[in-house]
Enzyme design. Sequence first.
Site, PDB file in Angstrom:
ATOM      1  N   LYS A  16       0.822  -1.175   0.101  1.00 54.34           N
ATOM      2  CA  LYS A  16       0.047   0.062   0.086  1.00 54.34           C
ATOM      3  C   LYS A  16       1.011   1.270  -0.059  1.00 54.34           C
ATOM      4  O   LYS A  16       1.988   1.263   0.333  1.00 54.34           O
ATOM      5  CB  LYS A  16      -0.837   0.207   1.156  1.00 54.34           C
ATOM      6  CG  LYS A  16      -0.205  -0.039   2.493  1.00 54.34           C
ATOM      7  CD  LYS A  16      -0.987  -0.486   3.846  1.00 54.34           C
ATOM      8  CE  LYS A  16      -0.164  -0.485   5.203  1.00 54.34           C
ATOM      9  NZ  LYS A  16      -1.113  -0.839   6.019  1.00 54.34           N
TER      10      LYS A  16
ATOM     11  N   TYR B 178      15.217  31.091   7.461  1.00 54.91           N
ATOM     12  CA  TYR B 178      14.073  31.659   7.895  1.00 54.91           C
ATOM     13  C   TYR B 178      14.207  32.005   9.492  1.00 54.91           C
ATOM     14  O   TYR B 178      14.548  31.043  10.212  1.00 54.91           O
ATOM     15  CB  TYR B 178      12.952  30.591   7.755  1.00 54.91           C
ATOM     16  CG  TYR B 178      12.280  30.822   6.055  1.00 54.91           C
ATOM     17  CD1 TYR B 178      11.858  32.144   5.615  1.00 54.91           C
ATOM     18  CD2 TYR B 178      12.333  29.549   5.378  1.00 54.91           C
ATOM     19  CE1 TYR B 178      11.614  32.073   4.144  1.00 54.91           C
ATOM     20  CE2 TYR B 178      11.938  29.871   4.107  1.00 54.91           C
ATOM     21  CZ  TYR B 178      11.699  30.875   3.636  1.00 54.91           C
ATOM     22  OH  TYR B 178      11.125  31.003   2.126  1.00 54.91           O
TER      23      TYR B 178
HETATM   24  C1  LIG Z   1      -0.515  -1.679   7.065  1.00 56.84           C
HETATM   25  C2  LIG Z   1      -1.066  -3.244   7.205  1.00 56.84           C
HETATM   26  C3  LIG Z   1      -0.192  -4.168   7.359  1.00 56.84           C
HETATM   27  C4  LIG Z   1       1.230  -4.152   7.180  1.00 56.84           C
HETATM   28  O1  LIG Z   1       1.835  -3.749   8.587  1.00 56.84           O
HETATM   29  P1  LIG Z   1       3.490  -3.516   8.718  1.00 56.84           P
HETATM   30  O2  LIG Z   1       3.479  -3.352  10.066  1.00 56.84           O
HETATM   31  O3  LIG Z   1       3.859  -2.646   7.686  1.00 56.84           O
HETATM   32  O4  LIG Z   1       4.046  -4.845   8.491  1.00 56.84           O
HETATM   33  C5  LIG Z   1      -0.763  -5.565   7.432  1.00 56.84           C
HETATM   34  N1  LIG Z   1      -2.062  -5.740   7.437  1.00 56.84           N
HETATM   35  C6  LIG Z   1      -2.841  -4.584   7.555  1.00 56.84           C
HETATM   36  C7  LIG Z   1      -4.384  -4.684   7.786  1.00 56.84           C
HETATM   37  C8  LIG Z   1      -2.277  -3.254   7.445  1.00 56.84           C
HETATM   38  O5  LIG Z   1      -3.114  -2.173   7.471  1.00 56.84           O
END
Ligand SMILES: *Cc1c(COP(=O)(O)O)cnc(C)c1O
Length: 348
Positions: free
Chosen positions: A36, A241
Amino acid sequence: MAQDFIGLSIDLGALMRNWAALAAHAPSAKAGAVVKADAYGLGADQVVPALYAAGVRNFFVAQTSEGRAIRPLLADDARIFILEGARPGDDVAGLIPVINSPEQWFRHQAGGPTRPFAVQIDTGMSRLGLAPDDWAALRSELLAAGPALLMSHLYCADEPDHPANTRQLAAFHAMTDGCDVPRSLAATGGILLGADYHFDIVRPGVGLYGGQPFAGAEPVVRLDIPIIQSRWVEAGAEIGYGASFTADRRMRIATLGAGYADGLPRVLGGRLRLWSGGQAVPAVGRVSMDAITADVTALEDIPAALEIIGKNQSVDDLAEQAGTIGYEILTSLGRRYPRRYLSADGGD
Ligand SMILES: *Cc1c(COP(=O)(O)O)cnc(C)c1O
């Protein structure tokens, strides 16, 4: 990695070794991959085909648009799960939406009875997934329709002794034992909790990309930022800044071409360190949108670039200084950096 590239280097070989190492922690399960947010900022278009070549067949993204983007990169035997489920109007052909609520289930059914789906059950996180009473009410109907996967998500897995872990595990068993559907509970942290948490498919994300809580991860990212200019300033010169830094002596100041618009947190102004080889170089003044100023007085020669993420300072080191987590640093890495992918077989 060669030192002469200036920009964001992404080592796909290290990423594949991290996947294999996490898979080896869960030998009884199939290891999927969470890609993702553009593979945690590292580029799904490069990362996804490399993971498929390494043997990954179960991919997880958050949103339908992310699934649509990677579907053409994958052969038909790869499954893509949409963790948040489909929104009204989403085209989920070739994707597997996760049902998280009764509304999503009713909408899914309205789209035709044969479309694949998965089910997420909330075992305590109160974020996504069917509440236990909704699961109880819909369970027989959902199971009759043949879900591809039953899943839940751990919310304290990076703290192995947190009582929520065993509580969630017990709840997941109580709600899914005997269902005869493949199950998935563990992300990176859950994989490291041990075999009880592995079930049929594990869903590592951050550990693939070199981040905590996978302490054994190989670094995947290296970031070198170019020095755009450097010059001497006299004692009393104000830098950046808000005049937050005033030279207390004659100093040599370098301006680097990246800033908070590139994902380098503005909050780091005043405590950020960069590196030239093994030598630390303090940033001075504020981090601005496109630039960082650093005190390079101690350097004998002005290099073409300074390292900000690499062997001297990990993604998680940087995150800690900024009061955040490696996930946020990775997913904020800007689109402006020149990118170089070191391929999984060792070449460029
Ligand atoms: C993001 C996510 C993962 C992966 O989690 P990590 O801690 O990055 O390994 C797995 N399952 C779900 C439902 C997630 O939202």
